[in-house]
Design a protein around this motif. Sequence first.
Motif, PDB file in Angstrom:
ATOM      1  N   LYS A  88       0.815  -1.220   0.000  1.00  0.00           N
ATOM      2  CA  LYS A  88       0.000   0.000   0.000  1.00  0.00           C
ATOM      3  C   LYS A  88       0.848   1.270   0.000  1.00  0.00           C
ATOM      4  O   LYS A  88       0.344   2.375   0.228  1.00  0.00           O
ATOM      5  N   THR A  89       2.147   1.105  -0.238  1.00  0.00           N
ATOM      6  CA  THR A  89       3.039   2.263  -0.267  1.00  0.00           C
ATOM      7  C   THR A  89       3.046   2.867  -1.665  1.00  0.00           C
ATOM      8  O   THR A  89       3.012   2.142  -2.660  1.00  0.00           O
ATOM      9  N   LEU A  90       3.076   4.198  -1.739  1.00  0.00           N
ATOM     10  CA  LEU A  90       3.174   4.850  -3.042  1.00  0.00           C
ATOM     11  C   LEU A  90       4.530   4.526  -3.661  1.00  0.00           C
ATOM     12  O   LEU A  90       5.551   4.479  -2.974  1.00  0.00           O
ATOM     13  N   TYR A  91       4.514   4.346  -4.964  1.00  0.00           N
ATOM     14  CA  TYR A  91       5.742   3.977  -5.675  1.00  0.00           C
ATOM     15  C   TYR A  91       6.859   4.969  -5.406  1.00  0.00           C
ATOM     16  O   TYR A  91       8.008   4.597  -5.212  1.00  0.00           O
ATOM     17  N   LYS A  92       6.504   6.269  -5.357  1.00  0.00           N
ATOM     18  CA  LYS A  92       7.557   7.279  -5.201  1.00  0.00           C
ATOM     19  C   LYS A  92       8.280   7.178  -3.861  1.00  0.00           C
ATOM     20  O   LYS A  92       9.391   7.669  -3.726  1.00  0.00           O
ATOM     21  N   ASN A  93       7.637   6.551  -2.883  1.00  0.00           N
ATOM     22  CA  ASN A  93       8.272   6.457  -1.570  1.00  0.00           C
ATOM     23  C   ASN A  93       9.140   5.210  -1.390  1.00  0.00           C
ATOM     24  O   ASN A  93       9.589   4.927  -0.291  1.00  0.00           O
ATOM     25  N   LEU A  94       9.364   4.465  -2.472  1.00  0.00           N
ATOM     26  CA  LEU A  94      10.190   3.259  -2.373  1.00  0.00           C
ATOM     27  C   LEU A  94      11.636   3.576  -2.730  1.00  0.00           C
ATOM     28  O   LEU A  94      11.921   4.516  -3.470  1.00  0.00           O
ATOM     29  N   SER A  95      12.562   2.749  -2.201  1.00  0.00           N
ATOM     30  CA  SER A  95      13.968   2.895  -2.580  1.00  0.00           C
ATOM     31  C   SER A  95      14.163   2.348  -3.994  1.00  0.00           C
ATOM     32  O   SER A  95      13.292   1.662  -4.533  1.00  0.00           O
ATOM     33  N   GLY A  96      15.323   2.664  -4.580  1.00  0.00           N
ATOM     34  CA  GLY A  96      15.608   2.231  -5.951  1.00  0.00           C
ATOM     35  C   GLY A  96      15.467   0.728  -6.123  1.00  0.00           C
ATOM     36  O   GLY A  96      14.891   0.258  -7.104  1.00  0.00           O
ATOM     37  N   GLY A  97      15.977  -0.026  -5.144  1.00  0.00           N
ATOM     38  CA  GLY A  97      15.919  -1.484  -5.240  1.00  0.00           C
ATOM     39  C   GLY A  97      14.488  -2.002  -5.205  1.00  0.00           C
ATOM     40  O   GLY A  97      14.111  -2.886  -5.978  1.00  0.00           O
ATOM     41  N   LEU A  98      13.680  -1.410  -4.329  1.00  0.00           N
ATOM     42  CA  LEU A  98      12.286  -1.856  -4.225  1.00  0.00           C
ATOM     43  C   LEU A  98      11.496  -1.457  -5.473  1.00  0.00           C
ATOM     44  O   LEU A  98      10.636  -2.193  -5.949  1.00  0.00           O
ATOM     45  N   LYS A  99      11.814  -0.270  -5.987  1.00  0.00           N
ATOM     46  CA  LYS A  99      11.155   0.154  -7.239  1.00  0.00           C
ATOM     47  C   LYS A  99      11.411  -0.876  -8.336  1.00  0.00           C
ATOM     48  O   LYS A  99      10.518  -1.217  -9.108  1.00  0.00           O
ATOM     49  N   LYS A 100      12.650  -1.335  -8.396  1.00  0.00           N
ATOM     50  CA  LYS A 100      12.994  -2.308  -9.438  1.00  0.00           C
ATOM     51  C   LYS A 100      12.191  -3.587  -9.251  1.00  0.00           C
ATOM     52  O   LYS A 100      11.740  -4.204 -10.216  1.00  0.00           O
ATOM     53  N   ARG A 101      11.966  -3.959  -7.974  1.00  0.00           N
ATOM     54  CA  ARG A 101      11.187  -5.178  -7.746  1.00  0.00           C
ATOM     55  C   ARG A 101       9.741  -4.989  -8.192  1.00  0.00           C
ATOM     56  O   ARG A 101       9.129  -5.913  -8.724  1.00  0.00           O
ATOM     57  N   VAL A 102       9.201  -3.789  -7.962  1.00  0.00           N
ATOM     58  CA  VAL A 102       7.839  -3.510  -8.458  1.00  0.00           C
ATOM     59  C   VAL A 102       7.824  -3.644  -9.978  1.00  0.00           C
ATOM     60  O   VAL A 102       6.923  -4.254 -10.562  1.00  0.00           O
ATOM     61  N   ALA A 103       8.863  -3.067 -10.604  1.00  0.00           N
ATOM     62  CA  ALA A 103       8.927  -3.114 -12.067  1.00  0.00           C
ATOM     63  C   ALA A 103       8.970  -4.562 -12.550  1.00  0.00           C
ATOM     64  O   ALA A 103       8.345  -4.908 -13.563  1.00  0.00           O
ATOM     65  N   ILE A 104       9.669  -5.401 -11.828  1.00  0.00           N
ATOM     66  CA  ILE A 104       9.732  -6.808 -12.246  1.00  0.00           C
ATOM     67  C   ILE A 104       8.372  -7.482 -12.057  1.00  0.00           C
ATOM     68  O   ILE A 104       7.908  -8.223 -12.925  1.00  0.00           O
ATOM     69  N   ALA A 105       7.709  -7.166 -10.950  1.00  0.00           N
ATOM     70  CA  ALA A 105       6.360  -7.713 -10.754  1.00  0.00           C
ATOM     71  C   ALA A 105       5.443  -7.275 -11.898  1.00  0.00           C
ATOM     72  O   ALA A 105       4.650  -8.067 -12.415  1.00  0.00           O
ATOM     73  N   ILE A 106       5.569  -6.009 -12.309  1.00  0.00           N
ATOM     74  CA  ILE A 106       4.760  -5.497 -13.421  1.00  0.00           C
ATOM     75  C   ILE A 106       5.085  -6.265 -14.701  1.00  0.00           C
ATOM     76  O   ILE A 106       4.204  -6.603 -15.492  1.00  0.00           O
ATOM     77  N   THR A 107       6.366  -6.569 -14.882  1.00  0.00           N
ATOM     78  CA  THR A 107       6.794  -7.300 -16.075  1.00  0.00           C
ATOM     79  C   THR A 107       6.159  -8.687 -16.118  1.00  0.00           C
ATOM     80  O   THR A 107       5.961  -9.256 -17.191  1.00  0.00           O
ATOM     81  N   LEU A 108       5.809  -9.205 -14.948  1.00  0.00           N
ATOM     82  CA  LEU A 108       5.227 -10.541 -14.891  1.00  0.00           C
ATOM     83  C   LEU A 108       3.702 -10.508 -14.910  1.00  0.00           C
ATOM     84  O   LEU A 108       3.052 -11.537 -14.714  1.00  0.00           O
ATOM     85  N   ALA A 109       3.139  -9.322 -15.147  1.00  0.00           N
ATOM     86  CA  ALA A 109       1.688  -9.128 -15.020  1.00  0.00           C
ATOM     87  C   ALA A 109       0.872 -10.125 -15.836  1.00  0.00           C
ATOM     88  O   ALA A 109      -0.201 -10.538 -15.421  1.00  0.00           O
ATOM     89  N   ASN A 110       1.371 -10.503 -17.015  1.00  0.00           N
ATOM     90  CA  ASN A 110       0.588 -11.391 -17.881  1.00  0.00           C
ATOM     91  C   ASN A 110       1.107 -12.825 -17.832  1.00  0.00           C
ATOM     92  O   ASN A 110       0.827 -13.614 -18.726  1.00  0.00           O
ATOM     93  N   ASP A 111       1.880 -13.153 -16.801  1.00  0.00           N
ATOM     94  CA  ASP A 111       2.490 -14.468 -16.689  1.00  0.00           C
ATOM     95  C   ASP A 111       3.162 -14.855 -18.010  1.00  0.00           C
ATOM     96  O   ASP A 111       2.823 -15.862 -18.628  1.00  0.00           O
ATOM     97  N   PRO A 112       4.143 -14.061 -18.447  1.00  0.00           N
ATOM     98  CA  PRO A 112       4.688 -14.199 -19.797  1.00  0.00           C
ATOM     99  C   PRO A 112       5.515 -15.476 -19.981  1.00  0.00           C
ATOM    100  O   PRO A 112       6.067 -16.000 -19.015  1.00  0.00           O
ATOM    101  N   GLU A 113       5.573 -15.925 -21.250  1.00  0.00           N
ATOM    102  CA  GLU A 113       6.417 -17.082 -21.561  1.00  0.00           C
ATOM    103  C   GLU A 113       7.869 -16.668 -21.664  1.00  0.00           C
ATOM    104  O   GLU A 113       8.768 -17.416 -21.304  1.00  0.00           O
ATOM    105  N   ILE A 114       8.082 -15.468 -22.223  1.00  0.00           N
ATOM    106  CA  ILE A 114       9.446 -14.959 -22.302  1.00  0.00           C
ATOM    107  C   ILE A 114       9.487 -13.628 -21.548  1.00  0.00           C
ATOM    108  O   ILE A 114       8.597 -12.788 -21.697  1.00  0.00           O
TER     109      ILE A 114
END
Lengths: 311, 369
Positions: A130-156
């Motif tokens: 429930k934390t706003l993206y802007k309040n995350l550290s660089g490392g945590l932001k990257k983890r959010v970005a990776i979760a977003i990348t997996l949004a469609n359960d991609p094959e590649i």
Amino acid sequence: MSNQAVIQVDSIVKKYKDVTAVNGVSFTVNRGEVFSFVGPNGAGKTTTVEILVCLRDLTAGKAKVLGFDVSSRKGKQQIRKRVGVLPQDFNTFDLLTVKENINYYKRMYGNVGRDTDDLIKLVNLEHKSKTLYKNLSGGLKKRVAIAITLANDPEIIFLDEPTTGLDPKARRDVWKLIEGLRDQGKTIFLTTHYMDEAQVLSDRVVIISYGKIIADGTPSELILKHGGKTTLIVEDGKKEAYEVLKTKFPKARIENGDVLVPINNKSDLPNAVMALNGNKTKFGELIVRRPNLEDVFLNLTGKKIVDGELN
Amino acid sequence: MKRIAAIVNGALRTWFRSKTTLFWTLAFPILLMLLFGAIFNVSDDPRFDFYVQNQDVIDGQPSMLSNTFVSMLNETGVLNIKMVDATENTGTYIEEKGVEMMLIIPEGFHQSSLAQNASVTLKTVPIEVDTTAATVRGVVEQVIEYFNIAATGQNPPQVVTMQLEDLVSNNYRFIDYFVPGLIGMTLMTTGIFGAVGWNTRNKELGILKKLATTPLSKFEYIIGVILFELVMCTISTVAILIVGVLVFNVTILPNIYSIILIVAGAITFPGMGMVIARFVKETDSADAAANAITFPMMFLSGTFFPLETMPELLRQIARVLPLTYLSDGLRDSMVYDNASSALYNTAIVLVVGIIFIVIGSLITSWREE
Ligand SMILES: Nc1ncnc2c1ncn2[C@@H]1O[C@H](COP(=O)(O)OP(=O)(O)O)[C@@H](O)[C@H]1O
Ligand SMILES: [Mg+2]
């Protein structure tokens, strides 16, 4: 592991007005492998990724992703549904929470795949959902970005320089995530200019420089072929150690006061140590350095990559 | 459809959480209205002047009964009566002085009162425009009743009757003029800064690139952004109107033109914003470009002061600015109740809006070449 090719790239060329960013590149990526595309800034990594995920049209050549042609309209539609992309330097909405951000992209795919809470758990962000993206550290932001990348359960999964700019701890967290994804059988197309990263994570590495592939193989194949010899480093050995060693090891050399001795076979190492010992030579420490991908790049191009730039 | 809803939803949440954007889209226009309203509303208000023209003059003297009638009006003490000379042309006088309420005692009033068939004419702006007109009408009705009773001792039969006529007033208060302009201005700033900010920021963050790798189409994205702008503009407009009505008693005539105008405005300016965002890539310079366009437009389009007070050159410039037509149209429809002029302005804004949104959508870059 099956050797089914999920990406087939055949002599692709991409020209921007007067720059040829990608100049006749061919390779294949097999299902389930971590494939690294390694090279300095400006080598053509991002351009190649953007062609494969249908963000850019190619100038010449042919590329297929999951069997679909990246140049056909139908192919593009299918590819977009099935791959997940983390663009270079990607950041998402500052004023949405972690959960809202992931939900946002999930809706773009019609909410297929794992649910948001699963994704948040996967990247270990339960306590920050429930934390706003802007309040995350660089490392945590990257983890959010990776979760977003997996949004469609991609094959590649395409990750374009996912660790650039992160501190060492955050880099290692990303590595762990990538390893976890590989264990789940995902195919990962990773670009990086960190040689150590490629060496640790990759099943296969392609090195690209000035738009051309200069090496392609598993990390150990490449090191064996282009990495050069294992080296004994006699720290602070200076002239004295050099004189002792040079008869048996004519290729020994002095570098910054250290004596570097190439090791060609099993007996070289004990022989060198005994020679130093027998002569009571003074030196700091003995270090055995095995060649790595950095050496491969150095040997192939005569240059090093420092902070992404050729040096 | 789900994808478009996601875009609108995300953008609205972002809007509500961004204090700066909320300030510029909601608080700023309202503060501006309070400020301007306070400054310009202290000047004395012509509405309370009640003009009386007694045309029943015999040998340069008002007739006896007409004079009695005027005295009775005076005695009520609630009307600020201004006598108009009988020789004045009524129509011209109303127009020149910006009269909103006028009672005309016709020639022969004395005679017809004796014959018990006299009448007076009360001209006022419609009571929907100004509620004081209703009060004044009540007062005049009272006076007529007393006059009738005094003359005949009973009521009815009536001696004098009242005829009502509507006035189209051209003397609105400053705030009546200002509020529609303020709405126009807010639609402009919200639209232009919204589209420029949203697009350049999202491009910089890589959000647009990321979205382009999903099944979302550019068309869906743009529809989403426009819908978001529309919601934002509606909220701003309603907020301004509520404060305008509560604080300044601004009269608003809701009608189809104002709704079309607001929708048209809500697509024109995001369209312009998209054009700017396409050519100016960095967030900072895009903001500067948006300022460079909105500020002059704000002052040259008659937001604050009527165009008629401006030099000819500036009026020529105003004639090519879409905000001029939007603000004029909003005034025509919301305040002046001038349907034909509202239609003209609405048509222009709508056409310009469609042109801008189409161009903006076409040139917004999405996937790269
Ligand atoms: N949109 C563009 N227009 C023109 N040149 C570009 C564009 N994008 C990249 N380039 C050029 O193409 C080359 C390869 O860039 P890129 O694929 O981004 O490399 P990398 O990702 O390996 O750093 C560089 O020389 C870069 O300057
Ligand atoms: Mg790159």
